[in-house]
Design a protein around this motif. Structure first.
Motif, PDB file in Angstrom:
ATOM      1  N   SER A 118       0.813  -1.213   0.000  1.00  0.00           N
ATOM      2  CA  SER A 118       0.000   0.000   0.000  1.00  0.00           C
ATOM      3  C   SER A 118       0.853   1.272   0.000  1.00  0.00           C
ATOM      4  O   SER A 118       0.369   2.347  -0.365  1.00  0.00           O
ATOM      5  N   THR A 119       2.131   1.170   0.399  1.00  0.00           N
ATOM      6  CA  THR A 119       2.973   2.368   0.473  1.00  0.00           C
ATOM      7  C   THR A 119       4.330   2.195  -0.189  1.00  0.00           C
ATOM      8  O   THR A 119       5.132   3.131  -0.213  1.00  0.00           O
ATOM      9  N   TYR A 120       4.616   1.015  -0.730  1.00  0.00           N
ATOM     10  CA  TYR A 120       5.971   0.710  -1.203  1.00  0.00           C
ATOM     11  C   TYR A 120       5.921   0.017  -2.555  1.00  0.00           C
ATOM     12  O   TYR A 120       5.027  -0.791  -2.817  1.00  0.00           O
ATOM     13  N   CYS A 121       6.897   0.333  -3.402  1.00  0.00           N
ATOM     14  CA  CYS A 121       6.993  -0.292  -4.711  1.00  0.00           C
ATOM     15  C   CYS A 121       8.451  -0.595  -5.034  1.00  0.00           C
ATOM     16  O   CYS A 121       9.299   0.296  -4.952  1.00  0.00           O
ATOM     17  N   ARG A 122       8.734  -1.845  -5.363  1.00  0.00           N
ATOM     18  CA  ARG A 122      10.052  -2.224  -5.867  1.00  0.00           C
ATOM     19  C   ARG A 122       9.862  -2.688  -7.304  1.00  0.00           C
ATOM     20  O   ARG A 122       9.049  -3.574  -7.570  1.00  0.00           O
ATOM     21  N   PHE A 123      10.586  -2.079  -8.218  1.00  0.00           N
ATOM     22  CA  PHE A 123      10.367  -2.329  -9.642  1.00  0.00           C
ATOM     23  C   PHE A 123      11.690  -2.625 -10.332  1.00  0.00           C
ATOM     24  O   PHE A 123      12.586  -1.787 -10.359  1.00  0.00           O
ATOM     25  N   ASP A 124      11.816  -3.830 -10.885  1.00  0.00           N
ATOM     26  CA  ASP A 124      13.010  -4.228 -11.626  1.00  0.00           C
ATOM     27  C   ASP A 124      12.722  -4.120 -13.122  1.00  0.00           C
ATOM     28  O   ASP A 124      11.636  -4.514 -13.582  1.00  0.00           O
ATOM     29  N   PHE A 125      13.686  -3.608 -13.886  1.00  0.00           N
ATOM     30  CA  PHE A 125      13.455  -3.418 -15.319  1.00  0.00           C
ATOM     31  C   PHE A 125      14.757  -3.549 -16.099  1.00  0.00           C
ATOM     32  O   PHE A 125      15.847  -3.420 -15.544  1.00  0.00           O
ATOM     33  N   ASN A 126      14.621  -3.820 -17.375  1.00  0.00           N
ATOM     34  CA  ASN A 126      15.778  -3.942 -18.254  1.00  0.00           C
ATOM     35  C   ASN A 126      16.124  -2.594 -18.892  1.00  0.00           C
ATOM     36  O   ASN A 126      15.257  -1.756 -19.115  1.00  0.00           O
ATOM     37  N   ASN A 127      17.397  -2.401 -19.156  1.00  0.00           N
ATOM     38  CA  ASN A 127      17.829  -1.228 -19.917  1.00  0.00           C
ATOM     39  C   ASN A 127      19.267  -1.447 -20.358  1.00  0.00           C
ATOM     40  O   ASN A 127      19.997  -2.240 -19.761  1.00  0.00           O
ATOM     41  N   TYR A 128      19.669  -0.745 -21.399  1.00  0.00           N
ATOM     42  CA  TYR A 128      21.024  -0.918 -21.919  1.00  0.00           C
ATOM     43  C   TYR A 128      22.072  -0.299 -20.995  1.00  0.00           C
ATOM     44  O   TYR A 128      23.175  -0.821 -20.855  1.00  0.00           O
ATOM     45  N   ASN A 129      21.737   0.829 -20.395  1.00  0.00           N
ATOM     46  CA  ASN A 129      22.681   1.554 -19.551  1.00  0.00           C
ATOM     47  C   ASN A 129      22.018   1.970 -18.245  1.00  0.00           C
ATOM     48  O   ASN A 129      20.790   1.960 -18.125  1.00  0.00           O
ATOM     49  N   THR A 130      22.848   2.384 -17.281  1.00  0.00           N
ATOM     50  CA  THR A 130      22.307   2.921 -16.042  1.00  0.00           C
ATOM     51  C   THR A 130      21.593   4.236 -16.328  1.00  0.00           C
ATOM     52  O   THR A 130      21.824   4.873 -17.363  1.00  0.00           O
ATOM     53  N   THR A 139       4.905   5.653  -1.804  1.00  0.00           N
ATOM     54  CA  THR A 139       3.726   6.358  -2.288  1.00  0.00           C
ATOM     55  C   THR A 139       2.917   6.880  -1.104  1.00  0.00           C
ATOM     56  O   THR A 139       3.271   6.654   0.049  1.00  0.00           O
ATOM     57  N   SER A 140       1.861   7.583  -1.416  1.00  0.00           N
ATOM     58  CA  SER A 140       0.922   8.138  -0.437  1.00  0.00           C
ATOM     59  C   SER A 140       1.451   9.431   0.162  1.00  0.00           C
ATOM     60  O   SER A 140       2.561   9.883  -0.142  1.00  0.00           O
ATOM     61  N   SER A 141       0.687  10.016   1.066  1.00  0.00           N
ATOM     62  CA  SER A 141       1.071  11.272   1.695  1.00  0.00           C
ATOM     63  C   SER A 141       2.291  11.114   2.602  1.00  0.00           C
ATOM     64  O   SER A 141       2.912  12.092   2.996  1.00  0.00           O
ATOM     65  N   ASN A 142       2.632   9.864   2.926  1.00  0.00           N
ATOM     66  CA  ASN A 142       3.801   9.588   3.774  1.00  0.00           C
ATOM     67  C   ASN A 142       5.055   9.280   2.957  1.00  0.00           C
ATOM     68  O   ASN A 142       6.039   8.786   3.495  1.00  0.00           O
ATOM     69  N   ALA A 143       5.016   9.568   1.657  1.00  0.00           N
ATOM     70  CA  ALA A 143       6.123   9.200   0.772  1.00  0.00           C
ATOM     71  C   ALA A 143       7.462   9.717   1.269  1.00  0.00           C
ATOM     72  O   ALA A 143       8.455   8.989   1.296  1.00  0.00           O
TER      73      ALA A 143
END
Length: 227
Positions: free
Chosen positions: A26-38, A133-137
């Motif tokens: 409800s307040t946290y997101c961890r997102f892994d993704f691909n990309n060529y560079n940092t 996320t949220s107002s406590n971000a």
């Protein structure tokens, strides 16, 4: 927020970016993704700003259960490596259409705010963003950067110790640094905090150099008096 983050990454970095794993609450997101560079700091800030723009635009979140081919025709994205049946659930929030079985808000503005806590490489061509996320971000951003704040405090305390020691030897020193907590939001806060630490460390090196020079000068003066 995870859907909006992927949309923002594709907008800023490129359409080749896709989710490689995630964890959400409800307040946290961890997102892994691909990309060529940092990602550069500027790109990270653009992504964060864009997600918050999507949130403020209050896009309505619609869900549909469709035949998989029909879902693909409407432009919905599937997760790479995932297997789907004949029917799929599509989450549509205007700027993002994805296959997803998760729970969602009714409007993007219910997310309230989005702040990036960290960015790192976790493998060859795979990167991870954690965000709150949220107002406590901002509360979570500050918790995530407590180590930087503590490092600044440690430098200030060490400077005070050097000044006190110098005073006991009749040497006056001034620490040319005063900490001011950043007032900016999200990832900008992290960048400003890192800048503060760098300023404190630079001032500390200058203080130690000045103390060493004045001690040598004092010792030489005492030696001349003895002679």
């Amino acid at each position: 927020a995870a859907h909006l983050l992927q949309a923002a990454l594709q907008n800023v970095v490129g359409g080749h970016v896709h989710q490689q794993g995630s964890q959400v609450s409800s307040t946290y997101c961890r997102f892994d993704f691909n990309n060529y560079n940092t990602l550069t700091d500027e790109e990270i800030l653009k992504v964060e700003d864009l997600v918050n723009e999507y949130i403020q635009k209050a896009y309505k979140v619609n869900t549909h259960v469709l035949d998989i081919e029909e879902a693909k025709k409407m432009g919905a994205m599937a997760l790479f490596g995932e297997k789907y049946g004949a029917k799929v659930r599509v989450v549509d929030m205007n700027i993002s259409k994805e296959f997803c079985a998760g729970t969602h808000v009714d409007s993007t503005n219910e997310v309230e705010a989005f702040a990036i806590n960290s960015f790192e490489s976790i493998g060859s061509g795979i990167f991870r963003i954690t965000a709150s996320t949220s107002s406590n971000a901002m509360k979570f951003v500050k918790e995530a950067t407590a180590n930087i704040s503590n490092s600044i405090l440690a430098v200030v305390n060490k400077a005070n110790e050097v000044i006190a020691e110098a005073k006991s030897n009749n040497i006056d020193l001034v620490f040319d640094y005063s900490y001011s907590e950043p007032t900016v939001f999200g990832y900008r806060y992290i960048l400003e905090l890192r800048k503060e630490l760098s300023l404190a460390q630079t001032a500390m090196k200058k203080l130690e150099k000045e103390y060493t020079a004045k001690r040598s000068q004092s010792a030489l003066s005492d030696l001349n008096k003895f002679d």
